[in-house]
Design a protein around this motif. Structure first.
Motif, PDB file in Angstrom:
ATOM      1  N   ARG A  23      42.462  46.586  57.085  1.00 11.64           N
ATOM      2  CA  ARG A  23      43.610  45.672  57.023  1.00 11.64           C
ATOM      3  C   ARG A  23      44.338  45.789  55.702  1.00 11.64           C
ATOM      4  O   ARG A  23      45.578  45.884  55.661  1.00 11.64           O
ATOM      5  N   LEU A  24      43.589  45.801  54.594  1.00  9.20           N
ATOM      6  CA  LEU A  24      44.226  45.864  53.284  1.00  9.20           C
ATOM      7  C   LEU A  24      44.843  47.234  53.018  1.00  9.20           C
ATOM      8  O   LEU A  24      45.804  47.346  52.254  1.00  9.20           O
ATOM      9  N   MET A 154      40.995  39.030  44.947  1.00  7.18           N
ATOM     10  CA  MET A 154      41.126  40.241  44.138  1.00  7.18           C
ATOM     11  C   MET A 154      42.390  41.004  44.532  1.00  7.18           C
ATOM     12  O   MET A 154      43.067  41.593  43.675  1.00  7.18           O
ATOM     13  N   ALA A 155      42.729  40.984  45.820  1.00  7.46           N
ATOM     14  CA  ALA A 155      43.982  41.600  46.268  1.00  7.46           C
ATOM     15  C   ALA A 155      45.186  40.869  45.686  1.00  7.46           C
ATOM     16  O   ALA A 155      46.189  41.491  45.312  1.00  7.46           O
ATOM     17  N   HIS A 159      48.194  42.276  43.327  1.00  6.20           N
ATOM     18  CA  HIS A 159      49.600  42.052  43.689  1.00  6.20           C
ATOM     19  C   HIS A 159      50.374  41.478  42.514  1.00  6.20           C
ATOM     20  O   HIS A 159      51.486  41.941  42.198  1.00  6.20           O
ATOM     21  N   LEU A 160      49.828  40.482  41.851  1.00  7.28           N
ATOM     22  CA  LEU A 160      50.529  39.852  40.733  1.00  7.28           C
ATOM     23  C   LEU A 160      50.633  40.782  39.527  1.00  7.28           C
ATOM     24  O   LEU A 160      51.567  40.668  38.727  1.00  7.28           O
ATOM     25  N   ALA A 161      49.673  41.705  39.415  1.00 10.40           N
ATOM     26  CA  ALA A 161      49.707  42.656  38.305  1.00 10.40           C
ATOM     27  C   ALA A 161      50.589  43.863  38.610  1.00 10.40           C
ATOM     28  O   ALA A 161      50.806  44.715  37.734  1.00 10.40           O
ATOM     29  N   GLY A 162      51.083  43.943  39.853  1.00 13.39           N
ATOM     30  CA  GLY A 162      51.935  45.060  40.228  1.00 13.39           C
ATOM     31  C   GLY A 162      51.181  46.329  40.556  1.00 13.39           C
ATOM     32  O   GLY A 162      51.758  47.427  40.538  1.00 13.39           O
ATOM     33  N   ASP A 163      49.880  46.208  40.886  1.00 15.07           N
ATOM     34  CA  ASP A 163      49.052  47.366  41.226  1.00 15.07           C
ATOM     35  C   ASP A 163      48.839  47.450  42.728  1.00 15.07           C
ATOM     36  O   ASP A 163      48.894  46.427  43.436  1.00 15.07           O
ATOM     37  N   ASP A 164      48.552  48.642  43.219  1.00 12.63           N
ATOM     38  CA  ASP A 164      48.264  48.772  44.648  1.00 12.63           C
ATOM     39  C   ASP A 164      46.794  48.464  44.911  1.00 12.63           C
ATOM     40  O   ASP A 164      45.995  48.305  43.982  1.00 12.63           O
ATOM     41  N   THR A 165      46.443  48.390  46.181  1.00  5.78           N
ATOM     42  CA  THR A 165      45.091  47.964  46.559  1.00  5.78           C
ATOM     43  C   THR A 165      44.161  49.127  46.878  1.00  5.78           C
ATOM     44  O   THR A 165      43.056  48.903  47.386  1.00  5.78           O
ATOM     45  N   ALA A 166      44.550  50.347  46.572  1.00  9.21           N
ATOM     46  CA  ALA A 166      43.735  51.505  46.965  1.00  9.21           C
ATOM     47  C   ALA A 166      42.321  51.424  46.399  1.00  9.21           C
ATOM     48  O   ALA A 166      41.333  51.672  47.111  1.00  9.21           O
TER      49      ALA A 166
END
Length: 323
Positions: A23-24, A154-155, A159-166
């Motif tokens: 999903r993520l 953690m996701a 998101h707030l840090a502008g990073d992807d979830t890979a």
């Protein structure tokens, strides 16, 4: 609450985690609910929800994000108003204290419900909803929902840090494998661990500050299911607040590995013959180690390690129920 249902819920962790990773990988659930210009984050919840949020709020602050976690029952909710995102977590969606906190928030904040129960009261009290997707927990104990709370918060951090979830997706996938390993090998480690930890004076669980929720949640599982006395403590703080009992009680201790303060702790546990079990790494003075694939990765530890006391609690609860 049902002990067999709890054990079944634990057995389904790998399956549920694999679905969550998929999903993520396909979608960021926070993108549609977090307003642009969010400046501050407040987490509110009780019990397991608060444990998970406390650690993630600290992770956010370490990135420079203004974030706090508060027990929903506090009278001291932050009066931050516009620009604030409030994430209210309740697996059942019916936590009375969390619903009350939502009614007491100052005007202007954006509210998001993080819940495992569609159509519950908390979904009606918030402007948006993020689904925990942990499936109903038959045992009545927040186990998968606790784990999914951690992962989804953690996701949000990413998101707030502008990073992807890979990276997070990879950690969740590894956690699914690690959980399957612990479940498949349970018969090889769990009876010995239980024999060491379930002592006459209770069980003490210790974790580093950045994973303190593991000690809190693990202790809760022993209290909630088999009704065993259990306490969670932070590894460094242990030498200031819990060390005293090693002198006067049959002290049984589970240590989630990874704190730089373990040597200080061992100065006391070794000389006093404390029974120590290590999880996820080598701990000075431990009589037994429980290891699993990926336990050299800190996020995998955070998402996996509580399964060890959960399984100890589940089997002890089943035995108690059988009389």
């Amino acid at each position: 609450m049902d002990p067999d249902g709890f054990a079944a819920d634990l057995a389904r962790k790998p399956e549920a985690l694999s679905r969550l990773a998929e999903r993520l990988a396909a979608d960021n659930p926070w993108a549609a609910v977090v307003p642009a210009g969010t400046e501050r984050v407040v987490f509110v919840g009780m019990g397991s929800s608060a444990y998970a949020a406390g650690v993630v709020a600290a992770r956010m602050r370490a990135r420079g994000i203004v974030a706090v976690s508060e027990l929903a029952c506090t009278r001291l909710l932050p009066a931050w108003g516009p620009g604030t995102l409030v994430v209210a977590t309740s697996a059942t969606g019916g936590s009375a204290e969390t619903l009350d906190a939502l009614r007491r928030l100052p005007a202007g904040a954006t509210t998001v419900a993080l819940t495992n129960t569609a159509g519950s009261a908390i979904t009606e009290s918030c402007s948006a909803v993020v689904d925990l997707a942990a499936d109903p927990e038959r045992g009545g104990v927040a186990c998968r929902s606790y784990q999914h709370t951690l992962a989804l918060l953690m996701a949000l951090e990413l998101h707030l840090a502008g990073d992807d979830t890979a990276g997070l997706v990879a950690s969740i996938a590894t956690t699914a494998e690690a959980s399957a390993h612990l479940l498949d090998t349970e018969a090889a480690w769990r009876p010995e661990v239980a024999g060491m930890l379930l002592g006459p004076a209770g069980t003490h669980l210790v974790a580093p500050a950045h994973r303190f929720c593991s000690a809190q949640q693990g202790a809760l599982m022993l209290r909630e299911g088999p009704r065993r006395p259990a306490v969670g403590c932070e590894t460094g703080d242990w030498s200031h607040v819990d060390v005293y009992l090693t002198k006067t009680t049959d002290y049984r201790m589970l240590v989630f590995a990874g704190s730089e303060w373990e040597d200080q702790m061992a100065e006391w546990t070794t000389v006093r013959g404390t029974t120590v079990v290590a999880v996820g790494g080598t701990v000075p003075g431990a009589r037994l180690e429980v290891r699993y694939p990926g336990d050299e990765q800190d996020d995998v530890r955070l998402l996996t390690e509580v399964l060890v006391p959960e399984l100890v609690a589940a089997r002890a609860w089943q035995q108690t129920a059988k009389g």
